[in-house]
Each structure stands twice: as C-alpha cells, then as structure tokens.
Motif scaffolding. Structure first.
Motif, PDB file in Angstrom:
ATOM      1  N   LYS A   1       0.837  -1.199   0.000  1.00 37.44           N
ATOM      2  CA  LYS A   1       0.000   0.000   0.000  1.00 37.44           C
ATOM      3  C   LYS A   1       0.871   1.248   0.000  1.00 37.44           C
ATOM      4  O   LYS A   1       0.594   2.225  -0.710  1.00 37.44           O
ATOM      5  N   ILE A   2       1.949   1.225   0.799  1.00 29.71           N
ATOM      6  CA  ILE A   2       2.889   2.345   0.803  1.00 29.71           C
ATOM      7  C   ILE A   2       3.497   2.527  -0.588  1.00 29.71           C
ATOM      8  O   ILE A   2       3.617   3.647  -1.102  1.00 29.71           O
ATOM      9  N   ILE A   3       3.877   1.395  -1.211  1.00 34.28           N
ATOM     10  CA  ILE A   3       4.485   1.464  -2.540  1.00 34.28           C
ATOM     11  C   ILE A   3       3.509   2.077  -3.548  1.00 34.28           C
ATOM     12  O   ILE A   3       3.854   2.994  -4.307  1.00 34.28           O
ATOM     13  N   MET A   4       2.281   1.590  -3.554  1.00 34.92           N
ATOM     14  CA  MET A   4       1.313   2.041  -4.553  1.00 34.92           C
ATOM     15  C   MET A   4       0.937   3.505  -4.363  1.00 34.92           C
ATOM     16  O   MET A   4       0.684   4.210  -5.336  1.00 34.92           O
ATOM     17  N   TYR A   5       0.911   3.958  -3.115  1.00 33.79           N
ATOM     18  CA  TYR A   5       0.582   5.363  -2.878  1.00 33.79           C
ATOM     19  C   TYR A   5       1.777   6.290  -3.116  1.00 33.79           C
ATOM     20  O   TYR A   5       1.587   7.490  -3.315  1.00 33.79           O
ATOM     21  N   SER A   6       2.996   5.760  -3.071  1.00 32.80           N
ATOM     22  CA  SER A   6       4.189   6.596  -3.157  1.00 32.80           C
ATOM     23  C   SER A   6       4.687   6.771  -4.583  1.00 32.80           C
ATOM     24  O   SER A   6       5.219   7.823  -4.929  1.00 32.80           O
ATOM     25  N   ILE A   7       4.557   5.739  -5.406  1.00 34.93           N
ATOM     26  CA  ILE A   7       5.091   5.830  -6.762  1.00 34.93           C
ATOM     27  C   ILE A   7       4.189   6.718  -7.618  1.00 34.93           C
ATOM     28  O   ILE A   7       3.055   7.012  -7.258  1.00 34.93           O
ATOM     29  N   GLN A   8       4.721   7.121  -8.766  1.00 29.36           N
ATOM     30  CA  GLN A   8       3.914   7.890  -9.701  1.00 29.36           C
ATOM     31  C   GLN A   8       2.845   6.985 -10.318  1.00 29.36           C
ATOM     32  O   GLN A   8       3.093   5.808 -10.594  1.00 29.36           O
ATOM     33  N   ALA A   9       1.663   7.531 -10.514  1.00 29.94           N
ATOM     34  CA  ALA A   9       0.496   6.721 -10.902  1.00 29.94           C
ATOM     35  C   ALA A   9       0.726   5.956 -12.201  1.00 29.94           C
ATOM     36  O   ALA A   9       0.250   4.828 -12.347  1.00 29.94           O
ATOM     37  N   GLN A  10       1.474   6.539 -13.123  1.00 31.57           N
ATOM     38  CA  GLN A  10       1.648   5.876 -14.414  1.00 31.57           C
ATOM     39  C   GLN A  10       2.536   4.644 -14.330  1.00 31.57           C
ATOM     40  O   GLN A  10       2.638   3.882 -15.287  1.00 31.57           O
ATOM     41  N   TYR A  11       3.200   4.439 -13.180  1.00 30.62           N
ATOM     42  CA  TYR A  11       4.066   3.270 -13.022  1.00 30.62           C
ATOM     43  C   TYR A  11       3.398   2.158 -12.217  1.00 30.62           C
ATOM     44  O   TYR A  11       4.049   1.165 -11.878  1.00 30.62           O
ATOM     45  N   SER A  12       2.116   2.311 -11.910  1.00 30.69           N
ATOM     46  CA  SER A  12       1.445   1.320 -11.070  1.00 30.69           C
ATOM     47  C   SER A  12       1.476  -0.067 -11.699  1.00 30.69           C
ATOM     48  O   SER A  12       1.602  -1.078 -11.004  1.00 30.69           O
TER      49      SER A  12
ATOM     50  N   GLN B   1      -3.687 -11.671  -1.974  1.00 28.57           N
ATOM     51  CA  GLN B   1      -4.328 -10.587  -1.224  1.00 28.57           C
ATOM     52  C   GLN B   1      -3.547  -9.279  -1.370  1.00 28.57           C
ATOM     53  O   GLN B   1      -4.139  -8.196  -1.432  1.00 28.57           O
ATOM     54  N   VAL B   2      -2.216  -9.391  -1.426  1.00 30.04           N
ATOM     55  CA  VAL B   2      -1.405  -8.203  -1.690  1.00 30.04           C
ATOM     56  C   VAL B   2      -1.726  -7.650  -3.077  1.00 30.04           C
ATOM     57  O   VAL B   2      -1.855  -6.435  -3.274  1.00 30.04           O
ATOM     58  N   LEU B   3      -1.872  -8.551  -4.047  1.00 27.68           N
ATOM     59  CA  LEU B   3      -2.249  -8.124  -5.396  1.00 27.68           C
ATOM     60  C   LEU B   3      -3.597  -7.418  -5.380  1.00 27.68           C
ATOM     61  O   LEU B   3      -3.800  -6.407  -6.080  1.00 27.68           O
ATOM     62  N   LEU B   4      -4.531  -7.936  -4.586  1.00 32.50           N
ATOM     63  CA  LEU B   4      -5.850  -7.305  -4.480  1.00 32.50           C
ATOM     64  C   LEU B   4      -5.730  -5.867  -3.993  1.00 32.50           C
ATOM     65  O   LEU B   4      -6.366  -4.956  -4.548  1.00 32.50           O
ATOM     66  N   GLU B   5      -4.918  -5.647  -2.961  1.00 32.76           N
ATOM     67  CA  GLU B   5      -4.758  -4.292  -2.434  1.00 32.76           C
ATOM     68  C   GLU B   5      -4.089  -3.383  -3.466  1.00 32.76           C
ATOM     69  O   GLU B   5      -4.466  -2.211  -3.613  1.00 32.76           O
ATOM     70  N   ALA B   6      -3.089  -3.917  -4.164  1.00 31.38           N
ATOM     71  CA  ALA B   6      -2.402  -3.104  -5.176  1.00 31.38           C
ATOM     72  C   ALA B   6      -3.355  -2.760  -6.323  1.00 31.38           C
ATOM     73  O   ALA B   6      -3.381  -1.628  -6.813  1.00 31.38           O
ATOM     74  N   VAL B   7      -4.128  -3.740  -6.742  1.00 29.32           N
ATOM     75  CA  VAL B   7      -5.074  -3.519  -7.832  1.00 29.32           C
ATOM     76  C   VAL B   7      -6.150  -2.518  -7.413  1.00 29.32           C
ATOM     77  O   VAL B   7      -6.595  -1.684  -8.208  1.00 29.32           O
ATOM     78  N   ALA B   8      -6.575  -2.579  -6.159  1.00 24.99           N
ATOM     79  CA  ALA B   8      -7.604  -1.663  -5.674  1.00 24.99           C
ATOM     80  C   ALA B   8      -7.146  -0.216  -5.782  1.00 24.99           C
ATOM     81  O   ALA B   8      -7.949   0.684  -6.078  1.00 24.99           O
ATOM     82  N   ILE B   9      -5.860   0.017  -5.557  1.00 23.62           N
ATOM     83  CA  ILE B   9      -5.329   1.377  -5.661  1.00 23.62           C
ATOM     84  C   ILE B   9      -5.062   1.741  -7.114  1.00 23.62           C
ATOM     85  O   ILE B   9      -5.378   2.837  -7.566  1.00 23.62           O
ATOM     86  N   ALA B  10      -4.505   0.773  -7.878  1.00 22.64           N
ATOM     87  CA  ALA B  10      -4.159   1.063  -9.275  1.00 22.64           C
ATOM     88  C   ALA B  10      -5.388   1.249 -10.124  1.00 22.64           C
ATOM     89  O   ALA B  10      -5.376   2.013 -11.095  1.00 22.64           O
ATOM     90  N   ALA B  11      -6.482   0.567  -9.792  1.00 21.09           N
ATOM     91  CA  ALA B  11      -7.692   0.652 -10.616  1.00 21.09           C
ATOM     92  C   ALA B  11      -8.310   2.037 -10.588  1.00 21.09           C
ATOM     93  O   ALA B  11      -9.108   2.383 -11.458  1.00 21.09           O
TER      94      ALA B  11
END
Length: 817
Positions: free
Chosen positions: A277-288, A315-325
C-alpha cells in the motif's frame, strides 16, 4: 631551543597554523570561534587552499580517532561542517573528498557516538546543492555502512535505536544526494537497492500499529520522525519510491519480495499488505502497472508454495489492484486476469491431487489442505471481482468475454486446460470461473441488453454444460440477473412468494427500446429454453426456484412487450404441464415447486400488465389452491415441513391455470392470443447432440425431426400394445383419412400461429441433421487424394500400391503459383 621552535613554527604554512589555532588546549573548551572565523575567511579568500585545509584536518582527525581523543574529533568535525557550509564554489570538490574520507573514518570506528557524529555531518553535506555534479564520486561504502547501522544489535536498546536512526538518516542522505542526477544513477543499481530497501523494511517491521498508516503518506511531527526508527524508515522508503522513474522502478520493488520471502511475511501478510500500500501510494500513478506485473511474476515464481503463502500474495495483489484501478493501469488488464485464472486452475489441480493422493490417509490433513486451497481460490475470485468492478464499462465487457472464454463448455474451445482434471475438476473450474464472472458483472449497467449479452457470451453461458449441477445453474441465473436488471429491481423481488400488490414494490422500468425488442426476437428462445430446462432438473432446491422466479420477473420488467408477454405465458403453461404430466419422473417436491413457481410468476405478470380479467382468473386459482392444495403455493411448499400429495392426477381443473381462459381474458384487451393455443416446445441446439445429457423433450424433438412430414404433435407411442381393437382401427380407412386430415390441420395451424423463431429452429435442426448424415456417408465413401508416395489398396488379401506422378496430379488453383 625555544627560539628554534618559534622559528620552525613561523616556517609552517599559514593554513596549518590557522587550523591548529582552532583547537584549544583543553577540548572541553570547544572550538575557538575567533580563530575559526579567520580560517573560514582564509578559505573563502583562497579557495585553492581548501583541499590542503581538508587534507590537514583529515590527518589530525585520523590521529585523534586512533588516540581516542574524541573531544578533538568533535571539534574537527564541527570545523569541517562550517567550512563546508561556507564555501560554495567549484573548488569545494577536492575538499569534499577529504570530508568524505573523514566521515568514513568515523563510520568505521566502533564508537556509537562517532558513528552518529559522522552520519550527522554526512546528512548536512547531502543537503548542499552543488553547482555541477561530480561523476567520479561514488557512495558504495556509505550505502553499505549505513545499511549495516540500520541492522544494529547494540546491547543497550537506547544506543541501538540511536544507531539505527543514524543509519536510516544516512541512507536518506545518500538517496537525496544521488537520486536527482539522472547521469549518475548508480544508487538504483541492484547491488545498492538490495541493501537499502531491506534495511528500511527491517526497521518498518517494528511499527506497532500497522493499520494506522496504510493510506497515503502521513505527516508525523518532526520529533516523532527523529525518535521512531519505523516512522523515519517509512518516510525514507516513500521518498525513495517517489523519486523512482520508469527505468529503475523494478530494481526498487524486487528487494521487497526477497525480504518478505526471507522473513516469511506472506503468512500472515499484514506487513506485506502495508508495504505494498505504501508502494502504490508513493510511486507515480503511471508506473502502477509495473508493480502489478512484479507481483504477478512473483506469484508465478511461488506457485509451488503452500496455499497460505499464495493466498497472501494474491491478497497483496488485491490491495495493489484496488489502488491502481483508480488511475491508469496500463496494458496489464488482460495479463492480470490471465495470470489469476491460470493460478485458479493450478489451485483446483492441487486440491484434487491432494484429494486423490490422500484418499486412504487421514481425513484431517486432507480437509485442511483442501480448505487452504479454498482460501486461495476465494482470494483469486475476490481479486478478479474487485478489479473487474472498478474497470470502466468498455473494459469490463471485454473481461466478461475473456473469462467466459475460459469456462469449460462442451463444443467450444477454451484456453484453460482441464482435460486432466476429470469431471470433478472441470466442475470446480466452472464454478470458480462463474463466481468470478458474477463479481465482475455486479453493478454493470449496459445501455442495451445486446451489449450486455452478445451472442459469443450468451451462447456458452446458457450452454447445457453449465446445467449439470444445482450450484452451476444458480450462478448462471445470478449472472443473468446482474446483466438484465438495469434498474436495481432485483432486491425487491428477492424470494419467491405470492405478492398481494405489486405496486407496493415501486418497480422501476423504462419503455422497451427497439434494440431490446430485436434482442428478444433473436435470443428470447434461448432464455425461455434455459428457464424451461432449469425447472426440469431433479436436484433443484428452493434457491433454484427463487432465482428462476426472479429471472422471469426481471425479463418481464426489462424486456417484455406484448409479444414477449404471450411467449412468457406459453412458457408458464408449459412449466405447469411439466408438473402435471411428469414425463421426466420428477420427485413430488419438484413438481409442487414448479407449480408454485408458475403461480408466483403469473400473479406477478397479471398485475404488471394490469388486465382485470387475467388478474381475476389468476387470483381465483390461487384462492382455490390456498384452500384445497396449499402445497401448490410457494409459502407452503418451501416450508421445512410440508405434507406433499401422493399424486397430481386427481386434482380438479380449478387448481390449474387454463390456456383458454387466459386467452379469453387477454383477447378482450387487444393481445394477439392466437399463439397461446400452440404449446411451447424448446428449440433444439447443436450442442444437445454433443451433450451427454439428453432431456426427454430433446429426444422427442430429435425423433420428430428425423421423420419428414411430422410435427411435434405427432408423437407415436412405440410401446403401444397390439390388440384386436388396434388392428380393427388400422384396417378402417375412414379412420386413417380423418387422422391424415387432423395432421394436415395441425401442421397448417402451427405454421400460421407458431413464432417464426420456433419454425426456423426446427427447419435448421432438420438441415443440420441431414448435413451430419451426409458427412458420415462421405467419410465412408470418399477416397483419399492421389499421392506420389502411393496409396495402399487390399484386394484378394494382397496389398497393392498405386502411385501418381507429381506432374499428373491436379492441384487447386489456390495451391499453384
């Protein structure tokens, strides 16, 4: 001798004298400020002397460190810091080399105070913006040393925390100093990231309240960041990821997987989830999508691990996808679904393999492994559903088609290999994929029903292959509800019951569009057929009847014009005939359930179209049933304890819905009721001939179609007993003529009143059967083409080879160029 000393001192270079003067006789007195000002003025005035000043200070500091004269070490570092801050010219670069050499000396010492002192000086240096970068300068030693400090195990907890904080701040300084320069990107090399990232994660593991920081970056106070290694490490980790670019994103993320694997943090996976979650919120959106690709790749690598580890990664993928989507997810949409579906098949394979291998072993271990695999499967389905439900409609329709293409259906090609799984494995795959599809279709609102149910999607969804199990049929109906219900009426229709006043439900509906009318003309027979055959299954339970009722009601609300209403009434009467005639030998519960379904639906339909005579007939039948045969009503038959009748043959006509009375009631309201006299017969599909399941209606239809000139009413009982009366009737020519006239009348009536779709389907079935017979005949009679290598024929027990030269062979025009 004193004069000689004074003479020697006078001969020393001025910069050395100025450096010596800043050190007092007693180190407790601290830096001599007046002399320090002179040294600073000299350094600024003669910047070419800076490198010599730095070298001499480094020499004194090294000597003091060896002699443990830490007071003078502190003074030397203070002087270096002041000189560094005061001089901002290009000539500072040689001085920096001496400065970094002295910092390295302090970090190499085993004294914690000196390590902290060196770190503080390095951080001050890192905050200085140089005019031009120095490409020859490398920070490999500092990365290694600061990373080691992050893992300090000093016996005293306070000193240990102090050293770890210094190490984290040092790494932060290295990142700030090097990461902004694109031409000097050595910090992103794997050998450095493999030290920096695990060091930060190691300290982040000490966070007591993980859930408090799983969102976007927080803003802790300065004091908290300085005192808490976990918060400081997280802040540094966010800063590092925020500076990552397209080319080095993967190098920053891969060490995270190595750390989680090494410390076994996938089960339980709370820390892994918080990290990503920290990674997905910290990186630039286009690199998700880079991060999602890395998670998918790691899932492939760990596909042989325990089910709980795989479930943790998913489950980690689910959280990452939830932010990237929520933003741009790049080209990885189909890749995500393809990988997840592949692992779904692998999980089912493992589950069945464990069941087969442990068939004779203890049941406890088997059930435990199966339950773990179910956790993996549920996690995959949840991820697919969540990802799909967050996609825009145009992408969601593509994903629906993609998943449907993976469902094992007889007669279609699908890319998930289930041949080795057997019937049970295929059924498990079908259920898992339909559950995924159910989640993806949830909330999907198509403008027209043809967009939601295109033929490539509708045909396999309504396939007989997906009717072999009660749960499969339930999932198919629920998927249909998601796609048909465009006004959220399904919740109002939940359950099966006699609704006293439909207007109380406040049903929302629009006028039927031209596109929806066209859809029902083309595909309405498929929907009717699916409902009809679904009612004939012996393993139906209450939920199946409830979903069938909802399907009929939603079709009425969303897709019914006057023509469709007549078709639905014909379907309802045909369902009633199923229960009364009972050609399929259904259990009594199923027969009464079908009767209750017909009663509930016709009660709903009569109030929706609001024809008083029709409503009166339906209400009268329901009232009679409530008194004489309450088991024909849903409120009674679906109770836990219900007394079932022994047979339905002795019941009076007042308990049944009669076609002639319905036709009379609707005819006065402008409905074209001619087709009501034609019994509903489901159309026969190509798949019925391939399917192992043959219903009685399909079998009769096939028999009827093979006999030319006959129609569905000409059912010949092959088991009829031959008696004298039968022979007498067969000899009677007048009787034969009357039968022929009756046959002709029925055929003419059918072609006049039956729907065009039914007539076309019957003709198409005949054509397909003739085509199949012709193909079989040709396969038996056609000879192979001539071959230059020769063909073998056997005559009189001897083999003969006949070859044709290539130049005499005749090739098709397309093969010659």
């Amino acid at each position: 001798s004193a004069g000689v000393c004074c003479c020697c001192a006078a001969l020393r270079p001025r910069y050395k004298r100025l450096v010596d003067n800043i050190f007092p006789e007693d180190p407790k007195d601290g830096l001599v400020k007046a002399d320090m000002e002179k040294l600073t003025f000299y350094a600024v005035s003669a910047p070419e002397k800076l490198d010599r000043i730095g070298a001499y200070l480094a020499e004194r500091l090294s000597r003091d460190v060896v002699r443990h004269r830490y007071g003078y070490v502190l003074i030397a570092m203070e002087a270096l810091d002041q000189l560094l801050m005061a001089c901002h010219s290009q000539s500072i670069k040689p001085f920096v080399e001496s400065f970094l050499h002295m910092v390295a000396k302090l970090l190499e010492s085993g004294e914690p105070k000196l390590q902290v002192l060196g770190t503080n000086s390095f951080v001050k240096f890192a905050n200085i913006e140089e005019d031009t970068p120095s490409y020859h300068r490398r920070y490999d030693f500092f990365v290694s040393r600061f990373s080691a400090m992050c893992h300090s195990c000093y016996p005293d907890p306070e000193i240990q925390t102090e050293i770890r904080i210094a190490g984290i701040r040092g790494i932060q300084g290295v990142v700030r100093k090097t990461v902004n320069d694109e031409l000097r990107a050595t910090i992103w090399e794997p050998q450095h990231m493999d030290k920096i990232v695990p060091s930060l994660l190691f300290n982040m593991q000490k966070i007591e309240d993980i859930d408090s920081r799983i969102g976007p970056p927080s803003s802790p106070t300065g004091g908290e960041k300085e005192e808490n290694p976990a918060l400081l490490a997280e802040n540094c980790f966010r800063e590092l990821l925020g500076r990552a670019t397209y080319g080095n994103m993967n190098n920053a993320v891969r060490p995270v997987f190595a750390h989680l694997d090494h410390h076994r943090l996938w089960d339980p996976n709370e820390f892994a989830v918080s990290c990503f979650k920290i990674i997905m919120y910290s990186i630039q959106a286009q690199y998700s999508h880079h991060v999602i690709q890395e998670i998918l790749g790691h899932l492939d690598v760990r596909k042989r691990d325990s089910p709980r580890v795989r479930a943790g990664i998913i489950q980690v993928l689910l959280e990452a996808v939830a932010i990237a989507a929520k933003g741009s997810i790049g080209p990885t949409v189909l890749e995500v679904f393809n990988t997840l579906l592949k692992h779904l098949r692998i999980s089912v394979d493992f589950e069945l393999g464990d069941r087969r291998s442990s068939a004779g072993s203890a049941a406890f271990s088997t059930s435990s492994k199966e339950s773990d695999e179910r956790i993996v499967q549920n996690a995959i389905i949840q991820t697919i559903g969540f990802f799909g439900s967050n996609l825009p409609d145009y992408q969601r329709s593509e994903i629906m088609m993609f998943i449907m293409g993976k469902v094992p259906v007889l007669g279609t090609s699908q890319s998930l290999d289930t041949s080795h799984l057997g019937d049970l494995g295929t059924r498990r795959i079908q259920i898992m994929l339909l559950r995924s599809l159910l989640m993806v279709t949830s909330g999907y609102k198509a403008t027209t029903i043809s967009n939601a149910l295109p033929p490539p999607f509708l045909d396999p969804l309504l396939s007989p292959s997906l009717m072999e199990d009660s749960e499969l049929r339930q999932l198919v109906l629920e998927i249909l509800h998601n796609l048909i219900d465009r006004h959220d009426n399904r919740a109002k229709l939940r359950g099966i019951r006699i609704i006293p006043d439909v207007s109380d439900l406040k049903i929302k509906r629009d006028k039927i569009s031209r596109q929806d009318v066209s859809f029902m003309k083309k595909h309405g027979q498929q929907l009717y057929r699916h409902i009809y055959l679904g009612c004939k299954e012996e393993d139906n339970v209450q939920k199946n009847f409830e979903l069938l009722f909802t399907s009929l009601a939603l079709t009425t609300i969303e897709l019914a014009n006057e023509e469709v209403v007549i078709d639905l009434i014909r379907l309802a009467i045909a369902l009633q005939d199923i229960a009364i005639i009972n050609e399929d030998n259904l259990p009594m519960f199923n027969r009464c359930g079908v009767m209750a379904l017909v009663a509930a639906y016709l009660n709903f339909l009569s109030q929706m179209i609001a024809v008083p005579a029709f409503c009166q007939h339906v209400s009268k039948v329901i009232e009679t049933r409530s008194v004489e045969a309450s088991y024909f009503l849903p409120e009674t038959i679906f109770k836990d304890k219900c007394n079932l009748p022994k047979s339905l043959e002795k019941h009076e006509k007042d308990l049944f819905f009669l076609t002639n009375q319905i036709a009379e009631s609707l005819g006065g309201s402008g409905y074209s009721v001619e087709r009501l006299s034609v019994p509903y017969v489901p159309q026969v599909t190509d798949e019925d001939r391939l399917s192992r399941r043959k219903s009685i209606v399909d079998t009769v239809s096939l028999q009827v179609d093979i006999l030319p000139g006959n129609n569905t009413e000409d059912k010949i009982d092959n088991t009829e007993e031959i008696t004298f009366e039968a022979l007498k009737k067969a000899i009677d020519n007048n009787g034969l003529e009357e039968q022929e006239k009756e046959k002709r009348r029925l055929v003419i009536e059918k072609f006049q009143k039956a729907p065009f779709e039914e007539i076309a389907a019957q003709c198409e079935t005949k054509a397909n059967l003739l085509h199949d017979r012709l193909a079989q005949i040709l396969e038996l009679t056609i000879r192979p083409p001539p071959s230059p290598s020769g063909t073998m024929t056997i005559t009189a027990g001897h083999a003969h080879y006949h070859s044709v030269p290539v130049y005499e062979m005749k090739f098709p025009d397309l093969c010659v160029y």
